[in-house]
Motif scaffolding. Structure first.
Motif, PDB file in Angstrom:
ATOM      1  N   SER A 147      65.356 -39.719  33.735  1.00 28.80           N
ATOM      2  CA  SER A 147      65.666 -39.041  34.985  1.00 28.80           C
ATOM      3  C   SER A 147      66.793 -39.741  35.748  1.00 28.80           C
ATOM      4  O   SER A 147      67.135 -39.347  36.844  1.00 28.80           O
ATOM      5  CB  SER A 147      64.410 -38.932  35.850  1.00 28.80           C
ATOM      6  N   ARG A 148      67.352 -40.827  35.149  1.00 36.66           N
ATOM      7  CA  ARG A 148      68.425 -41.547  35.853  1.00 36.66           C
ATOM      8  C   ARG A 148      69.696 -41.548  35.015  1.00 36.66           C
ATOM      9  O   ARG A 148      69.770 -42.166  33.952  1.00 36.66           O
ATOM     10  CB  ARG A 148      67.990 -42.996  36.117  1.00 36.66           C
ATOM     11  N   ILE A 149      70.731 -40.898  35.514  1.00 42.61           N
ATOM     12  CA  ILE A 149      71.995 -40.828  34.785  1.00 42.61           C
ATOM     13  C   ILE A 149      72.619 -42.231  34.683  1.00 42.61           C
ATOM     14  O   ILE A 149      73.313 -42.535  33.719  1.00 42.61           O
ATOM     15  CB  ILE A 149      72.948 -39.801  35.440  1.00 42.61           C
ATOM     16  N   GLU A 150      72.320 -43.115  35.660  1.00 39.78           N
ATOM     17  CA  GLU A 150      72.868 -44.482  35.635  1.00 39.78           C
ATOM     18  C   GLU A 150      72.448 -45.206  34.352  1.00 39.78           C
ATOM     19  O   GLU A 150      73.223 -45.958  33.766  1.00 39.78           O
ATOM     20  CB  GLU A 150      72.356 -45.343  36.808  1.00 39.78           C
ATOM     21  N   ASP A 151      71.182 -44.966  33.964  1.00 41.59           N
ATOM     22  CA  ASP A 151      70.689 -45.634  32.765  1.00 41.59           C
ATOM     23  C   ASP A 151      71.467 -45.196  31.533  1.00 41.59           C
ATOM     24  O   ASP A 151      71.698 -45.971  30.605  1.00 41.59           O
ATOM     25  CB  ASP A 151      69.197 -45.315  32.548  1.00 41.59           C
TER      26      ASP A 151
END
Lengths: 615, 237
Positions: A147-151
């Motif tokens: 759910s995290r694009i940063e990851d």
């Protein structure tokens, strides 16, 4: 400073990768659908609370997608040491934080124990389940919270897109994918680049790009786990594909029964849009592309391309004759690339690591890796990713850990309900598109259902034909009527009403249905029957001629009896029998009334002395 | 024009046409149930299958939907083709044992009922060819009937099997039905179809009841023709 928008696009991605960097200290806990069912979200909450309590808030907890070893869930990996803990409960959490996270100490009771050597194994890569795998696509699941694009940026996400926009022409992308030898992971095994080239050259506007996430095989969940666990890899693949074929609009067709996949994909698309990776003028370039999610209602046939198009268009999910290919007339009769979810997820890898690298994995005709779901009578239920060409034996015995309870392997069904059953004598074949087809089965989307000596192959064929009868769309006669009639005959055989000549009728019907059906569902529906007849004919004969089910499954053909020598007269079976079919004096051998017995199997399960036999 | 071989005979056909026409044009008879000149083709019945050869590759295709191609070699009576046709006939005979059309067709093809199948008693004469649904949508333009349910549960009917508000009682579905499954009873000033009774219009000249009032109203609305003009039957016009 370079003013070229394409090079600038790449710089943006490079900066994002640098900024979010690779994480070092974190806990990756599996929050795929399977582990959620066994309580992993509670463990995740406990981990976060405990980290706060012990002043270790800088350690990140990633609720990841499926980690594959579903048998051992809930599971987690503590980085940077990569200690792998299985069956983790909320009560274990304080110790995990205080020992492993804070001091790097390992908790041996949570480690995996080798079933034979009994040695505890520390890391994922030490486990026999993971050891022979090559998890280039699926392994990324363990490094990101979907759910995290940063990851995703942190693991070089969207780098492939940056490279494509900055350095590659659409034709260059197609030729790279062609050189890599990427074949469709959805079942047909068609060369992806050939489709792409077709759409690129086709006349017609707009052109569409679609990800097929209508995974409907019983027991298969590879695509679900990719959509849930790494949605950006699918999206990045699609953007690259769209760039290559010249499309501005994409769709992801996902079934509504995959709520977590829908949630994660929706979030991922919104995040990608916000970062300028989807929408108008992607990263400031001339290229525009956006993706919409279409939720399917769960019909198996909607995984078939033309039925899928009908469903996206809002019509009933029925296939049509495909004499004009989708690359020319697909969705809304426009040129369309339809690839499976896993195929799309392979694309960024090919761009990042190069066609030569990709091409070096696999067999001559099938390149790269393939994700399989390993279910049924197998010790290590889960998802595995292996190089094409790995043998069935390695998959079932090395990674799958063999058959539970010391039982004997009988067959493995590959390719979903319309695949075939492969017997023990063929376990040495390397698994790839062509070999599986040769032995009467198929790759399908990668489901593998393992059966042991307690599985009746006639009953297995009956089960799959029943499934396909229910899932036939009903448009053409051979599939609608033929599969139903085959299913009726199998039903009869399992009920002890089989007739001499039934097998020959089934064989003739099977061939004509495969030849005469409108789409691949009917075309492959007879496979479970034909392959079980081919390899397990004697079981059919036992049912029909001797009124006997050798595996002891078909209720009409088996009787239960109590071995007087083993029975201690404990009376436990009397209590569990729902029909009062078992009688006997205490401490003396009991008997079963065959007329009252419904052969439900409850007594066998309850007997501690192995005194109840099925014949 | 493209050139092909059909059952060993050289045949040429205009580009863009279907194989079925070329085959029939060459004097080869081929059975069909769902191909009707008034409507689009679905390839549902599978009786018109043929085996085609292109290069080294042979495959079974439905000739009603397969476009003609240069150099195609077509076999309309290969063993594989006949096996598919026989299976389809056997399956349809088991589904609709009462259909005289199917029985005659089977006799002509030398197919006898497969005794291993238990015959259906609840399907009437409907083979689900969908000609009725297509004519209602494509020719009449009202879509009063459709297909519902899936697989072997599939049926043709009005939505929720209730009386349809949009049906105009024209009977095109009954005319196009190859097996006579759709029941239409016209008696005097009434016509009954799909559970609804329609009032028939008497011809203003000869007095014969010739069409449902709803149908004439529908035509009037669509074409702008006055009811006065429409109330004359085709024979008196």
């Amino acid at each position: 400073m370079n003013e070229n928008p394409d090079t600038q696009a790449r710089q943006i991605i490079d900066n994002l990768t640098l900024y979010y960097g690779p994480k070092k200290k974190f806990i990756a806990i599996c929050a795929g659908t399977g582990c959620r069912a066994s309580g992993s979200l509670k463990v995740k909450e406990a981990l976060e609370a405990e980290l706060k309590k012990q002043n270790l808030s800088e350690v990140d907890v990633l609720a990841t997608g499926c980690l594959g070893f579903c048998e051992k869930g809930p599971m987690l990996v503590v980085h940077p040491d990569k200690y792998f803990y299985q069956h983790v409960r909320v009560e274990d959490v304080p110790e995990i934080i205080s020992k492993t996270v804070a001091k790097g100490e390992v908790i041996s009771r949570l480690l995996y124990r080798h079933p034979e050597t009994k040695k505890t194994l520390f890391r994922e890569e030490d486990l026999p389940f993971y050891k022979k795998q090559l998890r280039v696509v699926f392994g990324q699941n363990g490094m990101i919270d979907p759910s995290r694009i940063e990851d995703y940026f942190a693991i070089n996400g969207y780098q492939a897109l940056g490279k494509v926009l900055a350095e590659m022409t659409p034709e260059g992308v197609i030729s790279e994918v062609k050189k890599a030898g990427l074949r469709g992971r959805g079942g047909g095994g068609f060369h992806a680049a050939v489709k792409w080239e077709g759409v690129r050259k086709a006349k017609g506007d707009p052109k569409y790009v679609i990800a097929n996430g209508d995974e409907g095989d019983p027991g298969a969940y590879m695509d679900r786990s990719l959509m849930e666990g790494n949605p950006h890899s699918v999206i990045e693949g699609m953007i690259i594909g769209a760039y290559a074929v010249g499309s501005n609009q994409g769709y992801i067709y996902v079934r509504n029964e995959y709520p977590l996949a829908v949630t994660h994909l929706t979030k991922a698309i919104a995040d990608a849009r916000e970062m300028g990776l989807l929408g108008k003028n992607i990263l400031g370039t001339d290229f525009s592309f956006d993706i919409q999610i279409t939720k399917g209602a769960g019909a198996f046939v909607c995984g078939e391309s033309s039925a899928l198009f009908a469903s996206v268009e809002g019509r009933a999910g029925e296939p049509r004759a495909k004499y004009v290919h989708a690359v020319e007339k697909g969705l809304y009769d426009k040129p369309t690339v339809l690839n499976n979810v896993e195929t799309w997820a392979n694309v960024p890898l090919i761009i990042n690591k190069g066609a030569d690298w990709y091409n070096s994995i696999g067999t001559e005709g099938s390149k790269g890796t393939k994700i399989f779901s390993l279910v049924g009578k197998i010790n290590n239920t889960g998802l595995i990713e292996v190089p094409m060409g790995t043998t069935l034996y390695e998959i079932i015995y090395d990674m799958g850990g063999g058959i539970p309870n010391g039982r004997k392997f009988k067959a493995v069904q590959t390719g979903g309900p319309s695949g075939g059953c492969i017997p023990e004598s063929l376990l040495d074949i390397p698994v790839d598109f062509d070999k599986l087809y040769e032995v009467g089965s198929m790759m399908g989307s990668g489901g593998m259902i393992v059966m042991d000596e307690t599985s009746c192959m006639v009953d297995v064929a009956r089960y799959f034909l029943e499934f396909l009868k229910e899932e036939s769309c009903g448009k053409c006669v051979p599939c609608r009527e033929g599969v139903r009639r085959m299913s009726d005959i199998l039903e009869d055989i399992c009920a002890g009403k089989g007739r001499e000549g039934d097998v020959e009728i089934l064989e003739a019907m099977g061939k004509a249905i495969a030849d005469g059906s409108l789409c691949a569902l009917g075309g492959s529906a007879p496979n479970p029957v034909l392959s079980t007849i081919r390899y397990f004919r004697e079981e059919y004969d036992a049912h029909i001629r001797d009124h006997r089910c050798p595996a002891g499954v078909c209720k009409a053909l088996i009787t239960y009896s109590i071995d007087a020598e083993k029975c201690t007269g404990c009376g436990v079976c009397v209590k569990v029998c729902a029909t009062q079919a078992i009688t006997g004096e205490k401490k003396k051998a009991h008997v079963i009334d065959k007329d009252k017995c419904t052969r439900c199997g409850a007594c066998i399960q309850s007997c501690k002395f192995d005194a109840i036999h099925v014949k | 024009m493209v050139n092909m071989m059909i059952d060993g005979k050289k045949v040429s056909a205009p580009k863009g046409t279907m194989l079925l026409e070329s085959i029939r044009g060459a004097g080869v008879s081929i059975p069909t149930l769902c191909a009707h000149e008034a409507i689009s083709r679905s390839g549902a019945c599978r009786l018109c299958v043929v085996e085609i050869k292109k290069g080294n590759r042979t495959r079974i295709v439905t000739s009603c939907l397969y476009g003609v191609e240069e150099g195609l070699i077509v076999d309309t009576k290969s063993e594989r083709v006949l096996n598919v046709r026989r299976l389809v006939m056997e399956l349809l005979l088991a589904r609709c044992p009462e259909s005289d059309v199917l029985q005659k067709m089977a006799r002509d093809m030398g197919v006898v009922p497969q005794p291993r199948y238990t015959v259906d008693t609840d399907k009437g004469k409907c083979i689900l060819c969908r000609s009725c649904v297509r004519v209602c949508e494509e020719v009449v333009g009202v879509s009063a009937i459709g297909l519902f349910s899936r697989g072997s549960y599939k049926e043709v009917g009005t939505p929720y099997q209730e009386k349809s508000d949009v049906c105009i009682g024209c009977g095109a579905c009954a005319y196009v039905c190859p097996t006579g499954h759709i029941e239409m009873i016209s008696t005097g000033d009434k016509r009954k179809i799909w559970g609804r009774t329609f009032k028939m219009q008497a011809c203003s000249k000869c007095g014969k009841f010739f069409a449902p009032v709803d149908q004439l109203k529908f035509i009037g609305k669509k074409t702008g023709t006055s009811m006065e003009e429409l109330c004359v039957c085709t024979e008196c016009r």
